[in-house]
Design a protein around this motif. Structure first.
Motif, short mmCIF file in Angstrom:
data_model
loop_
_atom_site.label_atom_id
_atom_site.label_comp_id
_atom_site.label_asym_id
_atom_site.label_seq_id
_atom_site.Cartn_x
_atom_site.Cartn_y
_atom_site.Cartn_z
N LEU A 92 0.83 -1.20 0.00
CA LEU A 92 0.00 0.00 0.00
C LEU A 92 0.86 1.25 0.00
O LEU A 92 0.59 2.21 -0.73
CB LEU A 92 -0.92 -0.02 1.22
N SER A 93 1.92 1.25 0.79
CA SER A 93 2.81 2.39 0.91
C SER A 93 3.50 2.71 -0.41
O SER A 93 3.45 3.84 -0.91
CB SER A 93 3.85 2.11 2.00
N LEU A 94 4.13 1.70 -1.01
CA LEU A 94 4.89 1.93 -2.24
C LEU A 94 3.98 2.23 -3.42
O LEU A 94 4.32 3.06 -4.29
CB LEU A 94 5.78 0.72 -2.54
N LEU A 95 2.82 1.56 -3.48
CA LEU A 95 1.89 1.84 -4.57
C LEU A 95 1.40 3.27 -4.50
O LEU A 95 1.28 3.96 -5.52
CB LEU A 95 0.72 0.87 -4.53
N ASN A 96 1.11 3.74 -3.30
CA ASN A 96 0.66 5.13 -3.15
C ASN A 96 1.73 6.08 -3.67
O ASN A 96 1.43 7.04 -4.39
CB ASN A 96 0.37 5.43 -1.68
N HIS A 97 2.99 5.83 -3.31
CA HIS A 97 4.08 6.69 -3.77
C HIS A 97 4.22 6.67 -5.30
O HIS A 97 4.24 7.72 -5.96
CB HIS A 97 5.40 6.23 -3.13
N LEU A 98 4.27 5.47 -5.88
CA LEU A 98 4.54 5.36 -7.31
C LEU A 98 3.38 5.83 -8.17
O LEU A 98 3.58 6.34 -9.28
CB LEU A 98 4.92 3.92 -7.64
N TYR A 99 2.16 5.69 -7.66
CA TYR A 99 1.00 6.11 -8.46
C TYR A 99 0.91 7.63 -8.58
O TYR A 99 0.20 8.14 -9.43
CB TYR A 99 -0.29 5.53 -7.87
N TYR A 100 1.66 8.34 -7.76
CA TYR A 100 1.74 9.79 -7.94
C TYR A 100 2.63 10.17 -9.13
O TYR A 100 2.60 11.31 -9.58
CB TYR A 100 2.28 10.45 -6.67
N HIS A 101 3.41 9.20 -9.63
CA HIS A 101 4.40 9.52 -10.66
C HIS A 101 4.24 8.72 -11.94
O HIS A 101 4.82 9.09 -12.97
CB HIS A 101 5.80 9.29 -10.09
N PHE A 102 3.48 7.62 -11.89
CA PHE A 102 3.35 6.74 -13.05
C PHE A 102 1.89 6.34 -13.24
O PHE A 102 1.11 6.36 -12.29
CB PHE A 102 4.19 5.47 -12.86
N PRO A 103 1.52 5.93 -14.47
CA PRO A 103 0.20 5.31 -14.65
C PRO A 103 0.08 4.07 -13.75
O PRO A 103 1.08 3.45 -13.38
CB PRO A 103 0.20 4.92 -16.13
N LEU A 104 -1.15 3.69 -13.44
CA LEU A 104 -1.37 2.63 -12.45
C LEU A 104 -0.68 1.33 -12.84
O LEU A 104 -0.07 0.68 -11.97
CB LEU A 104 -2.88 2.38 -12.26
N GLN A 105 -0.73 0.93 -14.09
CA GLN A 105 -0.11 -0.34 -14.47
C GLN A 105 1.39 -0.32 -14.22
O GLN A 105 1.96 -1.27 -13.66
CB GLN A 105 -0.39 -0.67 -15.94
N GLU A 106 2.05 0.75 -14.61
CA GLU A 106 3.49 0.86 -14.38
C GLU A 106 3.80 0.94 -12.89
O GLU A 106 4.76 0.32 -12.41
CB GLU A 106 4.04 2.08 -15.11
N ALA A 107 3.00 1.69 -12.16
CA ALA A 107 3.19 1.77 -10.71
C ALA A 107 3.04 0.40 -10.05
O ALA A 107 3.79 0.05 -9.13
CB ALA A 107 2.19 2.76 -10.11
N LEU A 108 2.08 -0.38 -10.54
CA LEU A 108 1.83 -1.70 -9.98
C LEU A 108 3.00 -2.64 -10.22
O LEU A 108 3.42 -3.38 -9.32
CB LEU A 108 0.55 -2.27 -10.60
N ILE A 109 3.55 -2.62 -11.43
CA ILE A 109 4.69 -3.48 -11.76
C ILE A 109 5.90 -3.12 -10.89
O ILE A 109 6.58 -4.01 -10.33
CB ILE A 109 5.04 -3.35 -13.25
N LYS A 110 6.18 -1.84 -10.75
CA LYS A 110 7.32 -1.40 -9.95
C LYS A 110 7.12 -1.73 -8.47
O LYS A 110 8.06 -2.14 -7.77
CB LYS A 110 7.54 0.11 -10.13
N THR A 111 5.89 -1.56 -7.99
CA THR A 111 5.60 -1.89 -6.60
C THR A 111 5.81 -3.37 -6.34
O THR A 111 6.44 -3.77 -5.35
CB THR A 111 4.15 -1.50 -6.25
N ALA A 112 5.27 -4.21 -7.22
CA ALA A 112 5.39 -5.66 -7.04
C ALA A 112 6.85 -6.10 -7.02
O ALA A 112 7.25 -6.96 -6.22
CB ALA A 112 4.64 -6.38 -8.15
#
Length: 303
Positions: free
Chosen positions: A235-255
Motif C-alpha cells: 500500500l505504501s509503495l503503490l501510493n508513492h509510485l501512483y503519484y508519478h506513473f500510470p497505475l499499471q506501471e506503478a503496480l509493476i514497480k511496486t510488485a
C-alpha cells in the motif's frame, strides 16, 4: 526523461495514514510510514491499535484505539492546519472506529482534494481476521464514491462481492463488477491464486489492476512462507509510485520492490533460531525494512 529520486527542491508530499501500530517489528503504520519517508514524503500516523507486537507471534499486549480517540486526534490535526495529499486507511479493529475514520476521510477528501486510498483489511487465505460487522461498513465507505483506490486481496474481494473467483476470467469480471457496484475508479487486487487439480492447472500467483476501463494483471514470484506486513508495504509503495506513473506501471514497480523485500526478509528469518511455522510454512512476523532500505528508495521523475 531524466529519472531521479526526488530531491528537496521537489514539492514534498504529505500523507496521513490510519492503521495498526506495533512496538516491535514493521507491520501496519510502521510498514507504511518508513518507506514513504525514505521516498521524500511527510507521513503522519493515527494508530488504530497499539500492540507490543503482531498477534501472529501467538501472544501480545496492548489495546485498540476507540472511535472517539481517533476522531479527537484527527480534529487536533485539523485545528493546527495540517494538509494532506493522500489519506491511507489500513487495518481497523472494530466497526465503530472504521465508520468514524471513513466519514472523516470522505469529508476531508471532498473538501480538500486529497486522494483517499483504502485497503479493506478483512483477512486472507480463506479466513477473516476481523469481526464480520466490519464488512458492511467497508461496503458503505467504498460506495460513498469518495474512495480513489481500493486494494483488497483476493479473499477480501470475494468477501465484499459474495462470490468465489476461480480463474483470470472470473477475476476480470469480478473487478469490473466491483468497480461498477462500488463506484470506485481504481481497483488493485493482490495475492491471487486459483484451485489446482485435474480441471485446474494454473498454479501461478497474480496481482491485477483496473483503472477506469483498463484491466491488466502480472504474475508475481511465490515465496514459500507466510508474511505479516506485506500488504502494508505494498500500500505504501503503490501510493508513492501512483503519484508519478500510470497505475499499471506503478503496480509493476511496486510488485518488484515488495518481492525483493520479502525475499530478503525470508532469507534473514531462516537464520532466526526461534523460527515460527504456520501451516507448515516459515512465518515471517515482520519485514526487514531497515536492512532493505536501499530497495525501498525508488526512482521517479522529478516534477
Amino acid at each position: 526523461m531524466d529519472f531521479e529520486t526526488e530531491t528537496a527542491t521537489s514539492r514534498t508530499l504529505d500523507c496521513l495514514s490510519c492503521s495498526s501500530q506495533v512496538v516491535h517489528g514493521h507491520v501496519g503504520n510502521s510498514a507504511i510510514q518508513f518507506p514513504l519517508q525514505l521516498n521524500g514524503w511527510n507521513v503522519d500516523t493515527i494508530n488504530t491499535t497499539q500492540f507490543s507486537n503482531h498477534p501472529g507471534y501467538g501472544r501480545f499486549k496492548g489495546q485498540k484505539t476507540s472511535a472517539s480517540e481517533v476522531e479527537a486526534i484527527f480534529l487536533g490535526l485539523m485545528n493546527i492546519g495540517c494538509h494532506y495529499d493522500t489519506l491511507l486507511l489500513g487495518y481497523v479493529a472494530d466497526a465503530g472506529t472504521l465508520r468514524t475514520i471513513g466519514n472523516l476521510f470522505a469529508e476531508y477528501s471532498t473538501n480538500r482534494g486529497a486522494r483517499f486510498v483504502l485497503d479493506p483489511v478483512l483477512g486472507d487465505n480463506g479466513k477473516l481476521y476481523v469481526s464480520e460487522d466490519l464488512i458492511p461498513v467497508y461496503k458503505e465507505i467504498i460506495r460513498s464514491g469518495k474512495v480513489d483506490m481500493v486494494t483488497p486481496n483476493q479473499f477480501e474481494l470475494e468477501v465484499l462481492l459474495g462470490s468465489k473467483i476461480n480463474s483470470l476470467k472470473e477475476l476480470r469480471n469480478a473487478m469490473f463488477q466491483f468497480q461498477e457496484e462500488f463506484r470506485v475508479k481504481n481497483v488493485v487486487v493482490t495475492s491471487v491464486s486459483f484451485p489446482t487439480g485435474p480441471n485446474h492447472d494454473d498454479s501461478n500467483i497474480y496481482l491485477a489492476g483496473l483503472c477506469e476501463d483498463q484491466w491488466f494483471y502480472e504474475k508475481v514470484p511465490e515465496i514459500d512462507a507466510i508474511f505479516s506486513g506485506s500488504g502494508d508495504l505494498f500500500l505504501s509503495l503503490l501510493n508513492h509510485l501512483y503519484y508519478h506513473f500510470p497505475l499499471q506501471e506503478a503496480l509493476i514497480k511496486t510488485a518488484s520492490s515488495v518481492s525483493k523485500v520479502l525475499q530478503l526478509s525470508y532469507e534473514m528469518e531462516l537464520d532466526n533460531p526461534c523460527k515460527i511455522f504456520k501451516l507448515d510454512k516459515l512465518y515471517v512476523p515482520h519485514l526487514r525494512m531497515v536492512e532493505a532500505r536501499d530497495i525501498l528508495v525508488l526512482s521517479v521523475p522529478n516534477k
